[in-house]
Design a protein around this motif. Sequence first.
Motif, short mmCIF file in Angstrom:
data_model
loop_
_atom_site.label_atom_id
_atom_site.label_comp_id
_atom_site.label_asym_id
_atom_site.label_seq_id
_atom_site.Cartn_x
_atom_site.Cartn_y
_atom_site.Cartn_z
N LEU A 24 0.83 -1.21 0.00
CA LEU A 24 0.00 0.00 0.00
C LEU A 24 0.86 1.26 0.00
N TRP A 25 1.96 1.21 0.75
CA TRP A 25 2.84 2.37 0.78
C TRP A 25 3.44 2.62 -0.61
N VAL A 26 3.91 1.56 -1.26
CA VAL A 26 4.48 1.71 -2.61
C VAL A 26 3.42 2.23 -3.57
N LYS A 27 2.21 1.72 -3.43
CA LYS A 27 1.14 2.17 -4.32
C LYS A 27 0.83 3.65 -4.12
N GLU A 28 0.74 4.08 -2.86
CA GLU A 28 0.33 5.45 -2.56
C GLU A 28 1.45 6.47 -2.76
N ARG A 29 2.70 6.09 -2.46
CA ARG A 29 3.79 7.05 -2.44
C ARG A 29 4.71 6.98 -3.66
N VAL A 30 4.67 5.88 -4.40
CA VAL A 30 5.57 5.72 -5.54
C VAL A 30 4.81 5.55 -6.84
N GLN A 163 0.75 -4.60 -11.04
CA GLN A 163 0.69 -5.80 -10.19
C GLN A 163 0.71 -5.43 -8.71
N LEU A 164 1.58 -4.50 -8.34
CA LEU A 164 1.67 -4.09 -6.93
C LEU A 164 0.40 -3.39 -6.47
N THR A 165 -0.22 -2.64 -7.36
CA THR A 165 -1.48 -1.98 -7.01
C THR A 165 -2.56 -3.02 -6.72
N LEU A 166 -2.64 -4.06 -7.55
CA LEU A 166 -3.61 -5.13 -7.32
C LEU A 166 -3.32 -5.85 -6.01
N ILE A 167 -2.04 -6.16 -5.75
CA ILE A 167 -1.67 -6.83 -4.51
C ILE A 167 -2.04 -5.98 -3.31
N ALA A 168 -1.83 -4.67 -3.41
CA ALA A 168 -2.14 -3.77 -2.29
C ALA A 168 -3.62 -3.80 -1.95
N TYR A 169 -4.47 -3.68 -2.97
CA TYR A 169 -5.91 -3.67 -2.72
C TYR A 169 -6.41 -5.02 -2.20
N VAL A 170 -5.94 -6.10 -2.81
CA VAL A 170 -6.40 -7.43 -2.41
C VAL A 170 -5.96 -7.74 -0.97
#
Length: 271
Positions: A24-30, A163-170
């Motif tokens: 989630l941090w990578v998704k939101e900040r990067v 892919q990381l965005t999907l992982i974060a939400y799931v």
Amino acid sequence: MRSFVSGLATLIAIVAIIVALPSLWVKERVIDPEGFATTASTMAENSKIQSYMADEIVNQVVTASNGLVPALIAKPIATRYTASAQFRSDFVDIASQEHAWLFNEATPEQRGKPMQLDLTNMVNRVIASTGLSVKVPGPITVDITRGAGDGLEAGRYHHVGSQLTLIAYVSLIVAVVAALLALAIGRRRGTVLAWLGVGAVASAAISWGLAILFAHRAKQEVSATDGGARQVAEVTIDGVVNDLTHVALIVGAVGLGVAVVGVVVRLAFRF
């Protein structure tokens, strides 16, 4: 049976929490353009970044003005500009160009070409500050990388970002659902709460370790850039990693508090 299901749900929630925090941090900040822009705005206040950008702007001003604005005049003006609020806004635009280059899907025209930054607005602001009625139409571009094979080609992180965005939400959904299920059906909710707190602490510790690995890997990725640009990139990387470390400390502290509350509830109320 209830204890087994509650225990299984607790374990799933812990694993999901461990995955959710860094992703989630990578998704939101990067990965997210707005989150990355917020980070870039903070980095624009760094003296090393301001110094490098001032030097680069001076070089481009001298070239773009065909010598009408010499370096001796442009340098103090560029230095004042890079310390201004306007520079922070312009620097966000520059950082957004880099973000789009790396995270947007590459176009056929971009493949095999070096990353370029458009400094037209910055150069024109400095030229205008000299009193000259000269405006360079642009684009005034600066190559940041050498081209294909340098590790920062166009669209480098497009698929990884998705892919990381999907992982974060799931992982977030799984963590919430599993935690609520464990608390709802568990016979010893204090114990469940304590384990969930432990999961948050573990997630924070793992995120801290990943921050160190991310910094090392990211600095290897930007090693192909020119000296000054590399220093800017490394300062930005350090700033981003410090943000993750700060978030991890907060989550770890909250997790520890939840674990303590869970233990107290279990011992005091046998609940």
